[in-house]
Design an enzyme around this catalytic site. Structure first.
Site, PDB file in Angstrom:
ATOM      1  N   GLY A 240       0.777  -1.234   0.000  1.00 16.24           N
ATOM      2  CA  GLY A 240       0.000   0.000   0.000  1.00 16.24           C
ATOM      3  C   GLY A 240       0.807   1.282   0.000  1.00 16.24           C
ATOM      4  N   GLU A 274       4.348  -6.599   1.672  1.00 14.48           N
ATOM      5  CA  GLU A 274       3.848  -6.969   0.341  1.00 14.48           C
ATOM      6  C   GLU A 274       3.767  -5.742  -0.574  1.00 14.48           C
ATOM      7  OE1 GLU A 274       0.723 -10.403   1.968  1.00 14.48           O
ATOM      8  OE2 GLU A 274      -0.030  -8.476   1.268  1.00 14.48           O
ATOM      9  N   GLY A 276       3.844  -3.480  -3.823  1.00 16.19           N
ATOM     10  CA  GLY A 276       3.727  -3.652  -5.270  1.00 16.19           C
ATOM     11  C   GLY A 276       4.085  -2.356  -5.961  1.00 16.19           C
ATOM     12  N   CYS A 356     -13.824   3.000 -28.074  1.00 12.73           N
ATOM     13  CA  CYS A 356     -15.141   3.612 -28.282  1.00 12.73           C
ATOM     14  C   CYS A 356     -15.896   3.790 -26.980  1.00 12.73           C
ATOM     15  CB  CYS A 356     -15.945   2.770 -29.262  1.00 12.73           C
ATOM     16  SG  CYS A 356     -15.072   2.639 -30.817  1.00 12.73           S
ATOM     17  N   GLU A 357     -15.384   4.613 -26.124  1.00 13.09           N
ATOM     18  CA  GLU A 357     -16.033   4.961 -24.862  1.00 13.09           C
ATOM     19  C   GLU A 357     -15.609   6.383 -24.509  1.00 13.09           C
ATOM     20  OE1 GLU A 357     -16.949   2.648 -21.824  1.00 13.09           O
ATOM     21  OE2 GLU A 357     -16.559   0.709 -22.768  1.00 13.09           O
TER      22      GLU A 357
HETATM   23  N1  LLP Z   1      -1.188  -7.103  -0.585  1.00 16.26           N
HETATM   24  C1  LLP Z   1      -2.501  -7.271  -0.817  1.00 16.26           C
HETATM   25  C2  LLP Z   1      -3.251  -8.255  -0.037  1.00 16.26           C
HETATM   26  C3  LLP Z   1      -3.142  -6.499  -1.810  1.00 16.26           C
HETATM   27  O1  LLP Z   1      -4.436  -6.661  -2.036  1.00 16.26           O
HETATM   28  C4  LLP Z   1      -2.381  -5.555  -2.556  1.00 16.26           C
HETATM   29  C5  LLP Z   1      -3.009  -4.743  -3.601  1.00 16.26           C
HETATM   30  C6  LLP Z   1      -1.007  -5.431  -2.275  1.00 16.26           C
HETATM   31  C7  LLP Z   1      -0.447  -6.211  -1.271  1.00 16.26           C
HETATM   32  C8  LLP Z   1      -0.117  -4.462  -3.018  1.00 16.26           C
HETATM   33  O2  LLP Z   1      -0.517  -3.154  -2.834  1.00 16.26           O
HETATM   34  P1  LLP Z   1       0.425  -1.938  -3.330  1.00 16.26           P
HETATM   35  O3  LLP Z   1       1.706  -1.988  -2.520  1.00 16.26           O
HETATM   36  O4  LLP Z   1       0.691  -2.130  -4.765  1.00 16.26           O
HETATM   37  O5  LLP Z   1      -0.385  -0.737  -3.045  1.00 16.26           O
HETATM   38  N2  LLP Z   1      -5.402  -1.367  -9.297  1.00 16.26           N
HETATM   39  C9  LLP Z   1      -5.261  -0.385  -8.240  1.00 16.26           C
HETATM   40  C10 LLP Z   1      -4.543  -0.950  -7.033  1.00 16.26           C
HETATM   41  C11 LLP Z   1      -5.171  -2.205  -6.466  1.00 16.26           C
HETATM   42  C12 LLP Z   1      -4.439  -2.775  -5.300  1.00 16.26           C
HETATM   43  C13 LLP Z   1      -4.934  -4.146  -4.960  1.00 16.26           C
HETATM   44  N3  LLP Z   1      -4.251  -4.780  -3.872  1.00 16.26           N
HETATM   45  C14 LLP Z   1      -4.573   0.857  -8.814  1.00 16.26           C
HETATM   46  O6  LLP Z   1      -4.251   0.863  -9.995  1.00 16.26           O
HETATM   47  O7  LLP Z   1      -4.385   1.832  -8.096  1.00 16.26           O
END
Ligand code: LLP
Length: 442
Positions: A240, A274, A276, A356-357
């Site tokens: 997050g 975790e 991302g 097309c949106e």
């Molecule tokens: N761990 C769990 C259980 C998660 O559900 C997620 C992301 C992460 C870790 C990684 O989160 P990060 O560090 O990347 O914030 N598509 C959306 C983001 C969806 C996140 C879903 N879960 C966007 O483009 O902003």
């Protein structure tokens, strides 16, 4: 921080100019900087090192490209997966299953079985029913599954509602009251060992307080869980951590780590993270070519060859991504892709795609240097949830992905072809009996 920079008016990814990549590999094109990925990974690892021996489980959903996964594995990272598909990806690049955690509210029996066979580190359990199911399947295989209960601390992460997961009203984890009951039940299961707690409160979080609050709640809960006989060794704090899209709001790895470290140390747990977006978000750009410039009503539209099928974040969340031409005139300042530093002419434009949106846009009423048909634009901070969320909507083949390291550039995903688009399909004929008139509208 990233390794995309303008040198004499030309955007570079590390030591390679982006216009040269577009000329060689075509557009739309995702371009990643390996050095940026490594830099972010090391910053997090360094900041959280005082927690003992934390495991950084890269969240595969952010960008699941195999070469990125391999880069992360070589950096010593583990992986956070949420499906059998993601598990397959990490195993196929030789990840150590003992550094894999499996989350997600809807794991199928087959996914649980495969993960048990591979002996992954932890199942992040999201419901009582899932826990019972895991116990049943593990029992049938004569195994004991290591699990962490995902608790929902009911904390507001102050982020977009679609990516906020830490409030009670979301589908994720179990609230603290229910968590007590689930743990009581877990104590009677023979094939699940509850050895951790898991939280993930949301994504693109730009403050430290929600993490601090979450840990305060977990710190109160942990002794209860241990008193119930659960050997809680792991604390999975989720991901997050926010990045810079527009304003420089996000906290550094060090600031986050400093804020949470006292609670983590006091809890006497081994830490899992975790991340991302923090790892890959600023490590990628989407390069697109301007197909047409048109005006309609009072608006000016820059129509690109990339669209919401390639990068859906602006359409889905109203997300802001910086956009700037790949080549600019250095005489006008603006060596950064930044409208505030730019002293040249600007035009207010909507940057849109070919889909097309009306929701197919990258930016609305954005101040940009004037661009013409054939020019290249770079859409920044597209490394996370970009290609990973791409689709073939309107039957557009998905773009290619290229990774740069220093002077090296290599294709890590080839561009899809129109043949790829129909590869899974069959043309069947049916004898249709029109039958009685169907009820309903139409
Ligand atoms: N761990 C769990 C259980 C998660 O559900 C997620 C992301 C992460 C870790 C990684 O989160 P990060 O560090 O990347 O914030 N598509 C959306 C983001 C969806 C996140 C879903 N879960 C966007 O483009 O902003």
């Amino acid at each position: 921080m990233d390794y995309f920079a303008y040198v004499r008016g030309r955007l570079h990814c590390e030591d390679v100019s982006v216009d040269a990549l577009a000329a060689e590999y075509g557009t739309p094109l995702y371009v990643y900087s390996a050095r940026t990925i490594i830099d972010h990974t090391r910053k997090l690892a360094r900041a959280f090192a005082p927690a003992g021996d934390p495991i950084l489980c890269y969240s595969v959903k952010a960008n699941s490209n195999l070469s990125i996964l391999k880069l992360m594995r070589d950096e010593g990272a583990g992986f956070d997966v949420v499906s059998g598909g993601e598990l397959h990806r990490v195993l196929s690049i030789g990840a150590d299953p003992r550094r894999v955690v499996f989350a997600g509210v809807g794991k199928t029996d087959e996914e649980l079985r495969t993960a048990l066979e591979r002996d992954i580190l932890l199942f992040n359990i999201e419901s009582e029913e899932e826990m019972e199911n895991l116990d049943r399947i593990a029992g049938g295989m004569n195994r004991v599954a290591e699990a962490a209960l995902r608790v929902n601390p009911d904390v507001d992460p102050h982020t977009h509602v679609y990516v906020a997961t830490g409030k009670k009203e979301t589908k994720f984890g179990v609230d603290l009251e229910r968590a007590r009951r689930v743990l009581a039940r877990a104590g009677r299961l023979r094939n699940v060992r509850m050895s951790g707690l898991h939280v993930h409160i949301g994504s693109q979080i730009t403050r430290v307080e929600p993490y601090v609050q979450t840990l305060q709640r977990l710190a109160r809960f942990l002794p209860e869980a241990r008193a119930m006989g659960h050997p809680i060794e792991w604390l999975d704090l989720g991901g997050g951590f926010g990045i810079w899209y527009k304003e420089k709001l996000a906290r550094s790895a060090q600031e986050i780590a400093d804020a949470v470290m006292p609670s983590i140390l006091a809890m006497k747990v081994r830490l899992l993270l975790e991340p991302g977006r923090f790892i890959v978000g600023n490590a990628g750009v989407l390069v697109t070519r301007v197909l047409y410039v048109k005006e309609s009503g009072k608006r000016r539209f820059v129509v690109c060859d990339a669209g919401m099928a390639d990068l859906i974040r602006p359409s889905l969340y109203g997300a802001y991504h910086r956009i700037w031409p790949v080549t600019t005139d250095p005489a006008h300042g603006g060596e950064a892709p930044d409208e505030e530093q730019w002293r040249g002419p600007t035009v207010i434009s909507d940057v849109v795609g070919p889909i097309c949106e009306s929701g197919d846009f990258f930016a609305k009423e954005r101040k940009l240097p004037p661009v013409r048909r054939g020019d290249l634009l770079s859409i920044f901070s597209a490394g996370a949830y970009g290609y990973a969320m791409a689709s073939n909507y309107n039957s557009h083949p998905r773009p290619a992905e290229v990774m740069v390291a220093g002077r090296q550039a290599k294709i890590v995903t080839r561009r899809e072809t129109v043949e790829d688009l129909v590869r899974l399909e069959r043309v069947e004929s049916f004898d249709v009996d029109p039958g009685a008139a169907a009820q309903g509208p139409g």
